[in-house]
Design a protein around this motif. Structure first.
Motif, short mmCIF file in Angstrom:
data_model
loop_
_atom_site.label_atom_id
_atom_site.label_comp_id
_atom_site.label_asym_id
_atom_site.label_seq_id
_atom_site.Cartn_x
_atom_site.Cartn_y
_atom_site.Cartn_z
N PRO A 93 1.00 -0.84 -0.12
CA PRO A 93 -0.01 0.02 -0.08
C PRO A 93 1.25 1.80 0.32
O PRO A 93 0.19 2.13 -0.36
N HIS A 94 2.45 1.26 0.49
CA HIS A 94 2.58 2.55 0.60
C HIS A 94 3.50 2.21 -0.57
O HIS A 94 4.73 3.34 -0.88
N MET A 95 3.89 1.76 -1.05
CA MET A 95 4.47 2.22 -3.51
C MET A 95 3.57 2.40 -4.44
O MET A 95 2.14 1.87 -4.73
N THR A 96 3.86 2.52 -5.63
CA THR A 96 2.94 2.83 -6.65
C THR A 96 2.94 1.72 -6.91
O THR A 96 3.65 0.60 -6.94
N ASN A 100 5.61 -0.84 -7.08
CA ASN A 100 5.56 -2.30 -6.57
C ASN A 100 5.68 -3.46 -7.88
O ASN A 100 6.43 -3.99 -7.36
N ARG A 135 -1.47 5.27 -6.41
CA ARG A 135 -1.24 3.93 -5.53
C ARG A 135 -2.48 3.31 -5.31
O ARG A 135 -3.26 3.50 -5.38
N PRO C 238 8.47 0.91 7.25
CA PRO C 238 7.30 1.27 6.50
C PRO C 238 5.65 1.48 7.16
O PRO C 238 4.78 2.20 7.47
N LEU C 239 5.30 0.49 6.77
CA LEU C 239 4.21 0.21 7.33
C LEU C 239 3.57 0.53 8.48
O LEU C 239 2.09 0.65 9.42
N LYS C 241 5.05 2.35 10.03
CA LYS C 241 5.47 3.81 11.25
C LYS C 241 4.10 4.83 11.80
O LYS C 241 4.75 5.02 12.28
N GLU C 315 0.12 12.93 4.34
CA GLU C 315 0.46 11.37 3.51
C GLU C 315 -1.04 11.23 3.19
O GLU C 315 -1.16 10.54 1.86
N GLU C 316 -2.22 10.92 3.54
CA GLU C 316 -3.67 11.27 2.96
C GLU C 316 -3.55 11.93 2.48
O GLU C 316 -4.56 11.34 0.98
N ALA C 319 -1.80 10.56 -0.69
CA ALA C 319 -2.65 9.49 -1.11
C ALA C 319 -3.96 9.26 -2.14
O ALA C 319 -4.08 8.61 -2.93
#
Lengths: 365, 279, 321
Positions: A93-96, A100, A135, C238-239, C241, C315-316, C319
């Motif tokens: 989820p933290h990579m585009t 990925n 994302r 990272p996850l 965090k 961050e949101e 996203a």
């Protein structure tokens, strides 16, 4: 034997025990190169455990697994020539999207320029053009799955494992994705192994299907053979619908058997496999002829009298549920080939069913 | 289970280095407390070498009237503050969970503040507050504990509110609607449907409130009146004069009481849990 | 933690909130006690010291509110600036140590078999049931010159010496007599004490995020060829965090304001902000200065919380973009 004829995966007497439960019980299986292979079975039959063993996430308690002739026992998941599409897709989820897809190349030290090229190709291959910088939470379920696919295929594995890849998609999308997976498999020429509990999915996509139940493999066959020549009653009832009749075998005659059944009388029917010497007679619902008059039996045909219980209308076809004279429940399906048809007979109507011995099969229990 | 099957890729807990790490951290966390407890029985005033078993320091601690008074006071404070914080915190959680009102977000944020600000700021603020509003200092027991209890409730009830709200977030409101649909009144619905669901949150919240109260030093230190004896403050002055085995003995008793109370609380919760499993 | 709060706030909105006007009596019964308590015993006291910070001491107990900035300016006295930086330094080091120690613990607990998990979790929480003062006091016995760490070191020293004796190296390598380390009454002891007392605050939020982490993400990473270490830094960290940030805040803020730990374990050169604040309210009796210092501490706290809120919203936003 030529290299390319050797199976890509050989599973030899593999057992996986969780405590007393044997999730996979003495399974042996060879999967040919470039197959689209499906592991099919009800939930809890051990198919996912078997797939995860190929990926290296579970260890077998006994037995060997060879991929391209190499024993996988001591090889960690990150060193196996195998990639997986997870049921939840497991898209980071933290990579585009591009990150990925590049991840698996980056961590194995592929040169940067090559990564860029291969990622672009992979994105085009799964038709995600223009989405490289998105994302995962901006993607639909189907798109996320394409990312998971591209991410695995970009590594050019010898084997692609797919764990229930379509279960999270809605029905329409599932149909599209089925075609897409078959197209991809042809395009990349990699062996796909897919785990599914959906028989239509397996029949529609796979070149070969293994049916599993309670940790064992019951039958391995191409879709048509599996449907028309199931060797076991479980397989016959799990894949499609079937009518079963208890019977007694009187004599074995080469590939056939002379049997007698209380409802059908004495008949000569085909045996599903050489080792089947007793068992149950089955016939598929669409192969049953239904008549409301009182017809004379056609040559060789067995007749059953019954009454209609219920008719389920599905649009393209209707399924008629009946009770035979001896009380056993049967079904028979009829295609609604004409727009203008006589109204369906009411429940309670008497009818006659004609079963051709050629359509009957003796299967093991 | 150990080493019988090969290590799975995600079985981190079975990896040796991680196990050693875990063991080392637990030794770090527990060794000082264990040493403290063990040496409360050591027959020596200063030495850290084991000199033989004695309960002398427990007798001495028991004979120390002010220590006993401080001890009783602390338990009383924890008891009253737990009850008040649980009620106030649960009500606030329900209010925020159920109603839409102007200033809702502000109240929500404000109620989280006591959780995050440094304790010492709250301590000195309460010290100034009780001094400036002219709170009577020479109150008879147990009223002289009121400032401490007020302080404890002020930092405990927001925690209770968070725990209870986390629990209520998982509540399916159609359960309430079903109850009303079946003919229950608002009050019956609250009492028979909402409260039973909330119960694990209430228990966890009250346990947390009790722990916070027993663990606290700073707020107690700043809100204790001149004549009020509380356990942490009493121990603090004893420690300042030097570590003595009496302190060990008294601390051991407090640890034992806390563990006992928690075990009782957990036990008391258990039948409820089993009933939930059956239901 | 704030992210969790936000998340369930969103869920609450989905729960179709009722208007308070529908049942005003019930609404007030729910909301009033907490609001009043918060107002009276939290915001009013804080307001009082906020005002006091602008006061001038005119007698032993007499303070005039003259709205002077002298107290805040006094905080910028080099003595106090040094003190402030020492507090930040000590809190930072302690937080980093707690993070490094706590992350593997949280990892081990969240990946433990279901049977063992509650036991390990209980072991992490259990020290909280002992008063912070007692825990700090327990550290004294471990760290002091004639304490257990030195005792253990001396034992090792004697063993080493006995081992080297046959080679005639004992005096050269090990020295003539054992020099106990002075572990207590310095900044190291304070850092040690902070880590000891607040480690569970680090482990619990880390555990909470790791517990929710989808295991198949880690399997996917391994499947794609990353090793365990690579997976740890590219996927787990990272996850996790949000949990790491929560843990850092939950340790750093109390560490910054600690006065008990530095009071008991620190030496004369390890006075921290908390000690000086306490001194202004007790021994030195300079309430306006103490109030100003408290508010400096509060403003730092608010700045940290605001920073985190900003990071989360950024961050949101990214996203969503």
């Amino acid at each position: 034997m030529r290299e390319s004829d050797a199976p890509i995966v050989e599973i030899q007497n593999v057992t996986k025990a969780f405590g007393r439960l044997k999730a996979v019980n003495d399974v042996s299986l060879a999967i040919p190169r470039n197959a689209f292979f499906a592991l099919l079975g009800p939930s809890g039959c051990g198919k996912t455990t078997l797939l995860r063993m190929l990926g290296g996430f579970e260890h077998s308690s006994t037995g060997r697994i060879l991929i391209d002739g190499e024993d996988m026992a001591s090889i960690q998941p990150n060193r196996r020539p195998v990639n997986m599409v997870f049921q939840s897709y497991a898209v980071f989820p933290h990579m585009t999207v591009a990150e990925n897809i590049a991840y698996g190349l980056k961590v194995t030290g592929v040169p940067r320029a090559e990564i860029g090229r291969r990622v672009t190709d992979a994105i085009a291959m799964v038709r995600l053009d223009g989405m490289a910088t998105r994302r995962p939470d901006q993607l639909s379920g189907g798109q996320r799955q394409r990312v998971a696919l591209a991410r695995a295929l970009v590594k050019r594995p010898k084997l692609l494992l797919l764990d229930e890849p379509l279960s999270a998609l809605d029905k329409k999308l599932r149909g599209e994705m089925q075609l897409e997976l078959v197209r991809l498999q042809h395009e990349v020429g990699i062996t796909f192994i897919i785990v599914t509990h959906d028989q239509e999915e397996a029949l529609g996509m796979a070149s070969e299907i293994a049916v599993m139940q309670e940790g064992r493999i019951l039958q391995v066959a191409p879709p048509r053979q599996l449907y028309e020549h199931p060797t076991r009653r479980f397989v016959a009832e799990f894949i499609g619908a079937s009518n079963s009749f208890a019977c007694e075998v009187l004599a074995i005659e080469d590939e056939n058997a002379r049997v007698t059944s209380p409802l059908l009388g004495e008949l000569v029917v085909e045996r599903a496999a050489p080792k089947v010497t007793s068992g149950t007679l089955i016939i598929r619902p669409e192969k049953v002829r239904m008549d409301f008059s009182n017809p004379a039996p056609q040559p060789g045909e067995a007749l059953i009298r019954g009454t209609i219980d219920q008719i389920a209308y599905f649009g393209d076809l209707s399924i008629v549920y009946l009770t035979a004279e001896d009380g056993s429940r049967l079904q028979c399906s009829r295609y609604n080939v004409s727009r203008i048809a006589a109204p369906d007979p009411a429940p309670g109507t008497a009818c006659t069913l004609g079963l051709h011995p050629e359509d009957l099969l003796l299967v093991g229990d | 289970m150990l080493g019988r099957s090969p290590l799975g890729p995600l079985e981190y807990t079975r990896r040796l280095w991680l196990r050693s790490w875990l063991a080392a951290v637990f030794v770090f966390l527990y060794a000082p407390i264990v040493i403290l407890v063990v040496f409360s029985f050591n027959d020596s005033r200063r030495n850290i070498v084991w000199q033989g078993f004695t309960t002398e320091y427990y007798v001495r601690a028991a004979e120390n009237a002010s220590l006993i008074e401080a001890f009783t006071n602390s338990l009383l404070i924890a008891f009253v503050s737990t009850i008040l914080s649980t009620i106030i915190g649960a009500l606030l959680a329900l209010g925020l969970w159920r109603f839409r009102f102007p200033g809702r977000a502000a109240l929500d944020g404000a109620a989280a503040l006591p959780i995050v600000i440094p304790e010492i700021c709250m301590g000195v603020a309460l010290l100034v507050f009780f001094n400036r509003v002219g709170w009577p200092t020479a109150m008879p027991w147990p009223l002289n504990l009121a400032p401490i209890i007020i302080g404890h409730v002020a930092f405990s009830f927001p925690f209770v509110a968070v725990v209870v709200r986390a629990r209520m977030a998982g509540f399916d409101r159609s359960l309430e609607e079903a109850s009303k649909d079946l003919g229950a009144s608002e009050w019956q619905t609250f009492w028979n449907v909402t409260v039973p669901f909330m119960k694990p949150g209430l228990i966890a919240g009250s346990l947390l409130a009790m722990t916070l109260s027993l663990d606290d030093f700073v707020i107690t230190f700043f809100t204790s009146g001149p004549g009020t004896l509380t356990f942490p403050v009493q121990i603090y002055s004893m420690v300042r004069f030097g570590a003595t085995p009496e302190v060990n003995a008294a601390s051991t008793v407090l640890i034992a009481v806390t563990v006992l109370l928690t075990v009782i609380a957990v036990r008391w919760q258990r039948p409820d849990k089993e009933a939930a499993k059956l239901g | 933690m704030a992210r969790d709060i936000k998340r369930y706030r969103v869920r609450c909105w989905e729960n179709r909130l009722e208007s308070w006007r529908a049942q005003p009596a019930v609404f007030w019964a729910f909301v009033l006690p907490g609001t009043l308590w918060l107002l009276l015993f939290f915001f009013v006291p804080l307001g009082l010291i906020w005002v006091l910070a602008f006061g001038e001491r005119v007698g032993p107990v007499q303070i005039d509110i003259t709205w002077t900035f002298a107290n805040y300016l006094a905080v910028f006295d080099p003595v106090y600036v040094g003190l402030f930086w020492r507090s930040v330094w000590v809190a930072t080091v302690a937080t980093v140590i707690a993070l490094v120690m706590g992350l593997p613990v949280a990892l081990a607990v969240s990946f433990a078999p279901e049977r063992v998990k509650p036991i390990l979790l209980l072991l992490v929480i259990l020290p909280f049931w002992t008063n912070i003062l007692i825990r700090t006091y327990a550290m004294i016995a471990v760290l002091r010159t004639r304490g257990f760490v030195n005792f253990g070191l001396e034992y090792l020293w004697l063993m080493g010496k006995a081992f080297l004796l046959p080679f005639g190296l004992d005096e050269i390598v090990m020295g003539e007599r054992f020099e106990p380390l002075s572990l207590l009454y310095n900044n190291t002891a304070v850092i040690f004490g902070i880590v000891y007392v607040y480690l569970p605050f680090m482990v619990l939020p880390l555990y909470a995020t790791l517990e929710r982490l989808d295991r198949s993400l880690l399997e996917a990473s391994l499947d794609l060829g990353a090793g365990q270490i690579r997976t740890f830094f590219s996927i787990i960290v990272p996850l996790a965090k949000p949990g790491i940030v929560s843990g850092i805040i939950l340790v750093f803020i109390p560490a910054l304001g600690t006065f008990l730990i530095s009071d008991l374990l620190g030496g004369t050169d390890s006075l921290l902000l908390g000690n000086v604040i306490e001194r202004q309210f007790k021994a030195a009796n300079h309430w306006p200065l103490g109030s100003a210092m408290s508010f400096v501490l509060l403003y730092v706290t608010f700045a940290i919380l605001a920073l985190r809120a900003w990071l989360i919203s950024r961050e949101e936003a990214r996203a969503r973009a």
